[in-house]
Structures are given as structure tokens and as C-alpha cells.
Design an enzyme around this catalytic site. Structure first.
Site, PDB file in Angstrom:
ATOM      1  CG  HIS A 246      -9.614   6.913   3.505  1.00  0.00           C
ATOM      2  ND1 HIS A 246      -8.797   7.748   2.786  1.00  0.00           N
ATOM      3  CD2 HIS A 246      -8.965   5.705   3.572  1.00  0.00           C
ATOM      4  CE1 HIS A 246      -7.692   7.095   2.444  1.00  0.00           C
ATOM      5  NE2 HIS A 246      -7.774   5.850   2.902  1.00  0.00           N
TER       6      HIS A 246
ATOM      7  CD  GLU B 295      -8.005   1.524   2.517  1.00  0.00           C
ATOM      8  OE1 GLU B 295      -7.001   0.779   2.457  1.00  0.00           O
ATOM      9  OE2 GLU B 295      -7.985   2.624   3.096  1.00  0.00           O
TER      10      GLU B 295
ATOM     11  CD  GLU C 248      -6.298   2.336  -0.653  1.00  0.00           C
ATOM     12  OE1 GLU C 248      -6.723   3.338  -0.054  1.00  0.00           O
ATOM     13  OE2 GLU C 248      -5.218   1.767  -0.348  1.00  0.00           O
TER      14      GLU C 248
ATOM     15  CG  ASP D 268      -1.943   1.066   1.271  1.00  0.00           C
ATOM     16  OD1 ASP D 268      -1.945   1.922   0.371  1.00  0.00           O
ATOM     17  OD2 ASP D 268      -2.765   1.070   2.210  1.00  0.00           O
TER      18      ASP D 268
ATOM     19  CG  HIS E 271      -7.424   8.792   6.995  1.00  0.00           C
ATOM     20  ND1 HIS E 271      -6.504   8.396   7.938  1.00  0.00           N
ATOM     21  CD2 HIS E 271      -7.477   7.764   6.104  1.00  0.00           C
ATOM     22  CE1 HIS E 271      -6.033   7.198   7.642  1.00  0.00           C
ATOM     23  NE2 HIS E 271      -6.607   6.798   6.526  1.00  0.00           N
TER      24      HIS E 271
ATOM     25  CG  ASP F 288      -4.547   5.385  -0.364  1.00  0.00           C
ATOM     26  OD1 ASP F 288      -3.813   4.391  -0.487  1.00  0.00           O
ATOM     27  OD2 ASP F 288      -5.211   5.627   0.665  1.00  0.00           O
TER      28      ASP F 288
END
Length: 426
Positions: A275, A308, A407, A195, A283, A206
Site C-alpha cells: 500500500h 509487502e 516488507e 511487522d 494505508h 513500515d
């Protein structure tokens, strides 16, 4: 093409001209016309300037994207049209105009997230091919981070690593990256979650994937990848987050795996979530759970989300639940951190270094080492205690369980949903 001239024709008093003849070798043959018609004309080769070769990425990837994309226009992600009540957006002239304005504004242009996404695709392509059992976790993360810094052409807080590279294994689901001196070695039977993030002007990409080195956990990975794709497909403007979690749960828990000769269902990890993503804020405030909830919060136009999902397989048939476990490596300055007096001089100095090097982007202890900080643990813990910095310890499920993660980052454009991190691999 060949051009010839009859020597008997009137040359109007001019010197004999040259004749250009095409040649298969890519060079021009230059022939002097023989006015006497003796056939003794000589040919000379006029060399063409060699064409510039298109820049290609190195192996390992270390060439900055500006060399590969000199126009600064980066590939668009996968486009998915909005459904049902929002299908009108696809052809709306008003929404198209809003997208045009957003793309022309340096603060909101989609080129920033697309540049970050292209870095991620190229770096992970190399990582997926070269990560093998026997490698140390330090080597794995440093290869990824060195590639990210090179390709995004790291420049202070303008562009760089989006957050520490997570390489959580087996029952550990998230937030593990090796600290200096960690000697952990990747093993043949491990389930590795990779990740990592890239940011351009605070716009964070992300994305994560899972690697295994035998076929024992194929169904686990398939279920989690499918659940993530379900979340991506069902996400959209005005979608309620509680309902979206239900779609993810239904997909993931429809799969079964064989564990110890028994057929067992794959289960979601109920207290992990996707998120929203804000500028310099990984976040962003909204959570996409993996189970159906009563959360009526809606996704909105212009928002970025990390979709994710985490699944687990275990002889214990219940939904996964992670807890803090092990030495902490991940930290981030809280976006709206309180202004409080710091009694430790070392904490004041460390906070200045954090502000300068990371702002509110997540960092790890290795990054502090790289920034030249030493003997900082007491100061760092003081900043955590004062509510200025948030610590993020490794999140682990029950020992003996195996966890997987996939993700993607999506952008809810006014006219269409763009899966900016999509690649040929996942």
C-alpha cells in the site's frame, strides 16, 4: 619528532626553553634544557585530555538516535536507479533541484523517514538475534516497542511507534498482536511474522520479516523475500499497480516446497496487498496487489509505498485467502471519519484520548491500557459501529497452512528510488 638545542647556542637572555618529545604512549614528554650540559635534564609527562569516545548503542537498544547522530543526518537507504523511460531522471538538474527543495523543507525532508528507518534497523537487529522459542508474545512485542520508543525518543505525536507490533504465527498472516493477558508462547515449529513500524512527524516506516527455527520452511521464506525484492525492483514512477502485482506473483509462484513428502508450489495470498503510505496514514489509498490485475493506477513521484508480499504453503494447492479470525487487537481512527453525535459519554471520552495519543495512527488495546484507559471495550466498539474507528482483526489463512511475509518501505524520489528500510539482514 624530536627537537634538541645546543646549550652553547645563544639563548638571547631567555630562560631555558622546553623541548617536546613524542612518546609512543600518546603522551608528550616535556624535557627541561640543561644549559650546563651536565645531562641532568629532567623529563616530565604532560597528560593529554582523553578523546571523547563515539557513542555506541546499548544491548538491548535503548539509546536515542540523537546521541548517535548529533548532526541529525541519518543513513540513506539503498538507491535503485529508475529504468527505461524514466532513466533520464538520474541526471536531470531540474529533478535534483526538486529533491534539494524537498530536503530543505521541514515538512518533506527525507531525514524523517531515514531516522525512522535507522531506528527500525537497530531494533530489529536485536530482535532477530534474541527472539527464541519459549518466549511469550507479550515479551517479544514489548521488547521491540520499548526499543522503538527509546531510539526514536518518543514525543507525543511528533515521534514514536508507527503501529502495533504484529507477531502473527503460522496460518495467521497479519494483524495479530497480543492483548493484555494473552499467554501465547512461541514454539519451535512456528513461522513468526514480525511487522512493526516507526514514525517521525507522521512519516511512517513500515517493514517486516519472518523468522523460523528449523529448515522446514526455508524455501517458503526464500520465495517471499524474493517476491518482495522483485516488487521493490520493478516499482517506480509511472509503473501501473496491476502490472507490478503480476511481477510479484510470477516470482513467488516460481518456487516449490516439500510438504508431507510432496513437492508443491508456493502460492500468493491473493487478498493481501502492499500500500501507499501517507502522513499519519498507514494505508494511503493505493494498493499493490500480489497478483496481476487490471488496475491501471500509476505510482507517482514523491510517493511512499510499503511493498509487502505474503506467501503460503499448504497441502491444498490453491492461492491463499485470509479471513477475519480471533479477538481484535488493532484499531485506527479513520482519516476522514464522519462527525456523528455519540450517545455514550464513555465513547466521547475515549475518542478524546485516541485523538490525543494516536491521532490517525493505528493503535491496539495494550496501547490504550498504557495510556491509562480502563473498561473501554464498550466505548471502543461503539466508535467502530459509528464509523469513526476502523477495527482490524487478525487475518488468517486455512488452518494447517503456513504463511510468510517480507516488507520494505520505498520512497519514489524525483531522481532515484530509495529503499529506505533496507539493511544488511534483508
Amino acid at each position: 619528532m624530536t627537537v634538541t638545542t645546543d646549550p652553547k647556542e645563544d639563548l638571547n637572555g631567555k630562560e631555558p626553553s622546553q623541548v617536546i618529545e613524542d612518546n609512543d604512549d600518546g603522551e608528550d614528554d616535556v624535557a627541561e634544557i640543561d644549559p650546563a650540559g651536565t645531562g641532568d635534564a629532567k623529563k616530565k609527562k604532560k597528560k593529554k585530555k582523553p578523546k571523547k569516545k563515539k557513542a555506541e548503542q546499548s544491548d538491548p537498544p535503548r539509546i536515542g538516535l540523537s546521541k548517535l547522530f548529533p548532526t541529525n543526518v541519518y543513513p540513506e537507504g539503498e538507491l535503485q536507479p529508475y529504468k527505461d523511460d524514466n532513466s533520464w531522471r538520474t541526471t536531470s538538474e531540474e529533478k535534483r533541484y526538486l529533491e534539494k527543495l524537498a530536503n530543505e523543507d521541514p515538512q518533506t525532508t527525507y531525514q524523517n523517514i531515514r531516522r525512522a528507518a535507522e531506528v527500525h534497523r537497530q531494533v530489529r537487529a536485536h530482535a532477530r538475534k534474541h527472539i527464541k522459542p519459549g518466549m511469550s508474545m507479550i515479551d517479544i512485542v514489548e521488547n521491540i516497542e520499548n526499543g522503538t520508543r527509546s531510539l526514536v525518543e518518543e514525543n507525543g505525536l511528533e515521534s514514536g511507534v508507527g503501529f502495533p507490533t504484529g507477531v502473527s504465527i503460522n496460518n495467521c498472516a497479519a494483524h495479530y498482536t497480543p492483548n493484555a493477558g494473552d499467554t501465547t508462547i512461541l514454539k519451535q515449529g512456528d513461522v513468526l511474522k514480525v511487522d512493526f513500524g516507526v514514525h517521525v512527524k507522521g512519516r511512517i516506516l513500515d517493514s517486516a520479516f519472518t523468522l523460523t527455527f528449523d529448515h522446514t520452511y526455508d524455501k517458503l521464506l526464500e520465495s517471499v523475500k524474493d517476491a518482495t525484492n522483485t516488487g521493490v525492483r520493478e516499482a517506480g514512477i509511472d509503473v501501473r499497480l496491476g502490472e507490478l502485482g503480476g511481477h510479484i506473483q510470477e516470482t513467488m509462484e516460481s518456487y516449490e516446497v516439500e510438504v508431507g513428502g510432496k513437492i508443491l508450489p508456493v502460492k500468493t495470498i491473493q487478498n493481501l496487498s502492499g500500500h501507499s503510505i501517507g502522513l499519519y496514514n498507514i494505508h494511503g489509498g493505493k494498493s499493490v496487489m500480489q497478483i496481476k490485475t487490471d488496475d491501471m493506477t500509476k505510482m507517482e513521484e514523491g510517493e511512499y509505498f510499503a511493498i509487502e508480499t505474503f506467501g503460503r504453503q499448504s497441502l491444498i494447492i490453491q492461492r491463499g485467502h485470509v479471513v477475519d479470525s480471533g479477538d481484535c487487537s488493532h484499531y485506527a481512527k479513520i482519516v476522514d471519519a464522519p462527525r456523528v453525535p455519540l450517545r455514550l459519554t464513555s465513547a466521547k471520552s475515549l475518542l478524546k484520548s485516541i485523538d490525543k495519543n494516536f491521532g490517525t495512527l493505528p493503535f491496539c488495546r495494550r496501547y490504550l491500557d498504557r495510556a491509562g484507559e480502563t473498561k473501554y471495550l464498550l466505548a471502543l466498539n461503539h466508535l467502530v459501529q459509528q464509523g469513526i474507528v476502523q477495527d482490524y482483526p487478525p487475518l488468517c489463512d486455512q488452518l494447517g497452512s503456513m504463511t510468510a511475509q517480507f516488507e520494505h518501505t520505498i520512497l519514489l524520489r524525483p531522481t532515484v528510488k530509495e529503499v529506505v528500510s533496507r539493511g544488511d539482514d534483508y
